[in-house]
Design a protein around this motif. Structure first.
Motif, short mmCIF file in Angstrom:
data_model
loop_
_atom_site.label_atom_id
_atom_site.label_comp_id
_atom_site.label_asym_id
_atom_site.label_seq_id
_atom_site.Cartn_x
_atom_site.Cartn_y
_atom_site.Cartn_z
N VAL A 67 0.84 -1.21 0.00
CA VAL A 67 0.00 0.00 0.00
C VAL A 67 0.87 1.25 0.00
CG1 VAL A 67 -1.61 1.35 1.42
CG2 VAL A 67 -2.00 -1.10 1.06
N VAL A 68 1.91 1.25 0.82
CA VAL A 68 2.81 2.41 0.86
C VAL A 68 3.51 2.57 -0.48
CG1 VAL A 68 4.91 3.32 1.91
CG2 VAL A 68 3.12 2.38 3.35
N GLY A 69 3.93 1.46 -1.08
CA GLY A 69 4.56 1.53 -2.39
C GLY A 69 3.62 2.07 -3.44
N ALA A 70 2.35 1.62 -3.40
CA ALA A 70 1.37 2.10 -4.37
C ALA A 70 1.12 3.59 -4.19
CB ALA A 70 0.07 1.32 -4.22
N VAL A 71 1.05 4.04 -2.95
CA VAL A 71 0.83 5.46 -2.69
C VAL A 71 2.02 6.27 -3.21
CG1 VAL A 71 0.71 7.18 -0.83
CG2 VAL A 71 -0.72 5.14 -0.74
N LEU A 72 3.23 5.76 -3.02
CA LEU A 72 4.40 6.48 -3.53
C LEU A 72 4.42 6.53 -5.05
CD1 LEU A 72 7.19 5.24 -1.10
CD2 LEU A 72 6.08 7.46 -1.14
N VAL A 73 4.04 5.41 -5.68
CA VAL A 73 4.01 5.39 -7.15
C VAL A 73 2.95 6.34 -7.67
CG1 VAL A 73 3.47 3.94 -9.13
CG2 VAL A 73 5.00 3.09 -7.36
N VAL A 74 1.76 6.32 -7.07
CA VAL A 74 0.69 7.22 -7.52
C VAL A 74 1.11 8.67 -7.30
CG1 VAL A 74 -1.67 7.97 -7.00
CG2 VAL A 74 -1.16 5.54 -7.23
N GLY A 75 1.76 8.95 -6.19
CA GLY A 75 2.23 10.31 -5.94
C GLY A 75 3.27 10.75 -6.96
N ALA A 76 4.18 9.84 -7.30
CA ALA A 76 5.20 10.18 -8.30
C ALA A 76 4.56 10.43 -9.66
CB ALA A 76 6.23 9.06 -8.40
#
Length: 110
Positions: A67-76
């Motif tokens: 989930v944290v990885g997905a949030v970081l990817v979406v933010g990027a």
């Protein structure tokens, strides 16, 4: 330029003495201290994990990382899209200024 001024200490003029105070004797009481009890560490609860608990813990940790990885990817992705829109807007504005300048110079020559 600016130079700091160092304060000077005035010279002492003499020794100051206080008048002696009257000291009255006090009674001295002796007592025997009680022996100290040995200090023991507080009992800590032990955590026992079963096989299912370990699997649940690993699964939960993996889910959090995903989930944290997905949030970081979406933010990027969102930040890169915002930068793309900003750069495109700036380049369109510069092109508009250049075209306007060219059109104005053509009108002035005629």
């Amino acid at each position: 330029m600016l130079r700091p001024k160092v304060p000077t200490m005035p010279q002492p003029t003499g020794h100051l003495t206080r008048p002696a105070a009257v000291v009255e004797p006090t009674a001295v009481m002796h007592h025997t201290p009680e022996p100290l009890a040995p200090v023991t560490a507080p009992a800590r609860p032990t955590v026992q994990l079963s096989a299912g608990g370990v699997v649940a813990l690993i699964g939960g940790g993996t889910a959090v990382v995903l989930v944290v990885g997905a949030v970081l990817v979406v933010g990027a992705v969102l930040v890169s899209m915002l930068l793309a829109v900003t750069i495109t807007g700036a380049s369109v504005a510069i092109c508009a200024l250049v075209i306007r300048s060219l059109v104005n110079t053509e009108h002035k020559r005629r």
